[in-house]
Design a protein around this motif. Structure first.
Motif, PDB file in Angstrom:
ATOM      1  N   ASN A   1      26.515 -38.256  32.215  1.00  0.00           N
ATOM      2  CA  ASN A   1      27.855 -38.572  31.717  1.00  0.00           C
ATOM      3  C   ASN A   1      28.708 -37.312  31.740  1.00  0.00           C
ATOM      4  N   SER A   2      30.003 -37.500  31.715  1.00  0.00           N
ATOM      5  CA  SER A   2      30.909 -36.360  31.866  1.00  0.00           C
ATOM      6  C   SER A   2      30.818 -35.392  30.682  1.00  0.00           C
ATOM      7  N   PHE A   3      30.494 -35.896  29.498  1.00  0.00           N
ATOM      8  CA  PHE A   3      30.350 -35.018  28.339  1.00  0.00           C
ATOM      9  C   PHE A   3      29.275 -33.961  28.602  1.00  0.00           C
ATOM     10  N   SER A   4      28.134 -34.389  29.101  1.00  0.00           N
ATOM     11  CA  SER A   4      27.033 -33.463  29.377  1.00  0.00           C
ATOM     12  C   SER A   4      27.413 -32.454  30.452  1.00  0.00           C
ATOM     13  N   VAL A   5      28.138 -32.919  31.466  1.00  0.00           N
ATOM     14  CA  VAL A   5      28.550 -32.022  32.552  1.00  0.00           C
ATOM     15  C   VAL A   5      29.508 -30.960  32.029  1.00  0.00           C
ATOM     16  N   TRP A   6      30.511 -31.355  31.233  1.00  0.00           N
ATOM     17  CA  TRP A   6      31.476 -30.395  30.707  1.00  0.00           C
ATOM     18  C   TRP A   6      30.822 -29.423  29.741  1.00  0.00           C
ATOM     19  N   ILE A   7      29.878 -29.901  28.926  1.00  0.00           N
ATOM     20  CA  ILE A   7      29.158 -29.002  28.013  1.00  0.00           C
ATOM     21  C   ILE A   7      28.371 -27.975  28.816  1.00  0.00           C
ATOM     22  N   ALA A   8      27.666 -28.439  29.855  1.00  0.00           N
ATOM     23  CA  ALA A   8      26.874 -27.518  30.683  1.00  0.00           C
ATOM     24  C   ALA A   8      27.767 -26.494  31.367  1.00  0.00           C
ATOM     25  N   ILE A   9      28.885 -26.958  31.939  1.00  0.00           N
ATOM     26  CA  ILE A   9      29.813 -26.035  32.603  1.00  0.00           C
ATOM     27  C   ILE A   9      30.354 -25.011  31.596  1.00  0.00           C
ATOM     28  N   GLY A  10      30.759 -25.493  30.434  1.00  0.00           N
ATOM     29  CA  GLY A  10      31.316 -24.602  29.417  1.00  0.00           C
ATOM     30  C   GLY A  10      30.329 -23.548  28.958  1.00  0.00           C
ATOM     31  N   LEU A  11      29.102 -23.970  28.685  1.00  0.00           N
ATOM     32  CA  LEU A  11      28.094 -23.020  28.219  1.00  0.00           C
ATOM     33  C   LEU A  11      27.730 -22.017  29.308  1.00  0.00           C
ATOM     34  N   ILE A  12      27.582 -22.496  30.532  1.00  0.00           N
ATOM     35  CA  ILE A  12      27.246 -21.587  31.634  1.00  0.00           C
ATOM     36  C   ILE A  12      28.335 -20.534  31.817  1.00  0.00           C
ATOM     37  N   LEU A  13      29.593 -20.964  31.799  1.00  0.00           N
ATOM     38  CA  LEU A  13      30.692 -20.013  31.987  1.00  0.00           C
ATOM     39  C   LEU A  13      30.806 -19.025  30.829  1.00  0.00           C
ATOM     40  N   CYS A  14      30.647 -19.505  29.597  1.00  0.00           N
ATOM     41  CA  CYS A  14      30.728 -18.601  28.443  1.00  0.00           C
ATOM     42  C   CYS A  14      29.591 -17.581  28.461  1.00  0.00           C
ATOM     43  N   ILE A  15      28.392 -18.038  28.782  1.00  0.00           N
ATOM     44  CA  ILE A  15      27.256 -17.122  28.852  1.00  0.00           C
ATOM     45  C   ILE A  15      27.439 -16.130  30.001  1.00  0.00           C
ATOM     46  N   ALA A  16      27.966 -16.616  31.128  1.00  0.00           N
ATOM     47  CA  ALA A  16      28.192 -15.728  32.272  1.00  0.00           C
ATOM     48  C   ALA A  16      29.163 -14.612  31.924  1.00  0.00           C
ATOM     49  N   GLU A  17      30.148 -14.903  31.088  1.00  0.00           N
ATOM     50  CA  GLU A  17      31.108 -13.874  30.678  1.00  0.00           C
ATOM     51  C   GLU A  17      30.413 -12.766  29.893  1.00  0.00           C
ATOM     52  N   PHE A  18      29.460 -13.132  29.067  1.00  0.00           N
ATOM     53  CA  PHE A  18      28.778 -12.117  28.267  1.00  0.00           C
ATOM     54  C   PHE A  18      27.750 -11.344  29.087  1.00  0.00           C
ATOM     55  N   ILE A  19      27.215 -11.971  30.139  1.00  0.00           N
ATOM     56  CA  ILE A  19      26.271 -11.271  31.013  1.00  0.00           C
ATOM     57  C   ILE A  19      27.014 -10.286  31.906  1.00  0.00           C
ATOM     58  N   LYS A  20      28.094 -10.744  32.507  1.00  0.00           N
ATOM     59  CA  LYS A  20      28.909  -9.885  33.378  1.00  0.00           C
ATOM     60  C   LYS A  20      30.371 -10.049  32.992  1.00  0.00           C
ATOM     61  N   PRO A  21      30.878  -9.188  32.121  1.00  0.00           N
ATOM     62  CA  PRO A  21      32.275  -9.308  31.668  1.00  0.00           C
ATOM     63  C   PRO A  21      33.263  -9.302  32.832  1.00  0.00           C
ATOM     64  N   ASN A  22      34.256 -10.190  32.719  1.00  0.00           N
ATOM     65  CA  ASN A  22      35.208 -10.378  33.808  1.00  0.00           C
ATOM     66  C   ASN A  22      36.615 -10.578  33.250  1.00  0.00           C
ATOM     67  N   VAL A  23      37.043  -9.740  32.360  1.00  0.00           N
ATOM     68  CA  VAL A  23      38.383  -9.771  31.768  1.00  0.00           C
ATOM     69  C   VAL A  23      38.668 -11.132  31.116  1.00  0.00           C
ATOM     70  N   TRP A  24      37.685 -11.729  30.492  1.00  0.00           N
ATOM     71  CA  TRP A  24      37.804 -12.973  29.736  1.00  0.00           C
ATOM     72  C   TRP A  24      38.084 -14.203  30.590  1.00  0.00           C
ATOM     73  N   ILE A  25      38.161 -14.080  31.903  1.00  0.00           N
ATOM     74  CA  ILE A  25      38.518 -15.224  32.742  1.00  0.00           C
ATOM     75  C   ILE A  25      37.462 -16.315  32.645  1.00  0.00           C
ATOM     76  N   THR A  26      36.204 -15.969  32.854  1.00  0.00           N
ATOM     77  CA  THR A  26      35.167 -16.992  32.808  1.00  0.00           C
ATOM     78  C   THR A  26      34.980 -17.532  31.395  1.00  0.00           C
ATOM     79  N   PHE A  27      35.181 -16.711  30.376  1.00  0.00           N
ATOM     80  CA  PHE A  27      35.069 -17.204  29.008  1.00  0.00           C
ATOM     81  C   PHE A  27      36.142 -18.251  28.716  1.00  0.00           C
ATOM     82  N   ILE A  28      37.359 -17.997  29.149  1.00  0.00           N
ATOM     83  CA  ILE A  28      38.440 -18.956  28.911  1.00  0.00           C
ATOM     84  C   ILE A  28      38.203 -20.239  29.704  1.00  0.00           C
ATOM     85  N   MET A  29      37.682 -20.120  30.924  1.00  0.00           N
ATOM     86  CA  MET A  29      37.338 -21.319  31.688  1.00  0.00           C
ATOM     87  C   MET A  29      36.243 -22.110  30.966  1.00  0.00           C
ATOM     88  N   GLY A  30      35.254 -21.405  30.421  1.00  0.00           N
ATOM     89  CA  GLY A  30      34.184 -22.076  29.687  1.00  0.00           C
ATOM     90  C   GLY A  30      34.676 -22.706  28.403  1.00  0.00           C
TER      91      GLY A  30
END
Length: 91
Positions: free
Chosen positions: A10-39
């Motif tokens: 379902n779309s809820f699970s997909v958006w949660i997964a995308i959001g968590l992946i992007l937020c975690i990616a920002e903390f692993i490799k900082p990118n001027v908050w771009i990926t965090f805001i997308m997440g």
């Protein structure tokens, strides 16, 4: 809700997964908050995904990103203005 090879997604699970992946990616490799805001925007869309079609979800995702960036820009502007006033009053 979509069914792919016996797996229900379902779309809820997909958006949660995308959001968590992007937020975690920002903390692993900082990118001027771009990926965090997308997440963060993806997590916001997950909340509303049950009531929206896929094109509407994408529009909300983009709109949330733009809205968050505008809030950050306004807060940065206010902070800079206040710090410049403090510097002027010290002179």
């Amino acid at each position: 809700m979509r069914v792919f090879s016996g797996c229900t997604i379902n779309s809820f699970s997909v958006w949660i997964a995308i959001g968590l992946i992007l937020c975690i990616a920002e903390f692993i490799k900082p990118n001027v908050w771009i990926t965090f805001i997308m997440g963060l925007s993806a997590l916001i869309v997950a909340v509303f995904s049950h009531n929206l079609s896929i094109p509407s979800q994408i529009a909300v995702w983009v709109g949330a990103q733009l809205g968050i960036w505008q809030i950050i820009n306004i807060l940065t502007l206010i902070t800079n203005l206040l710090s410049n006033q403090d510097l002027d009053s010290q002179d």
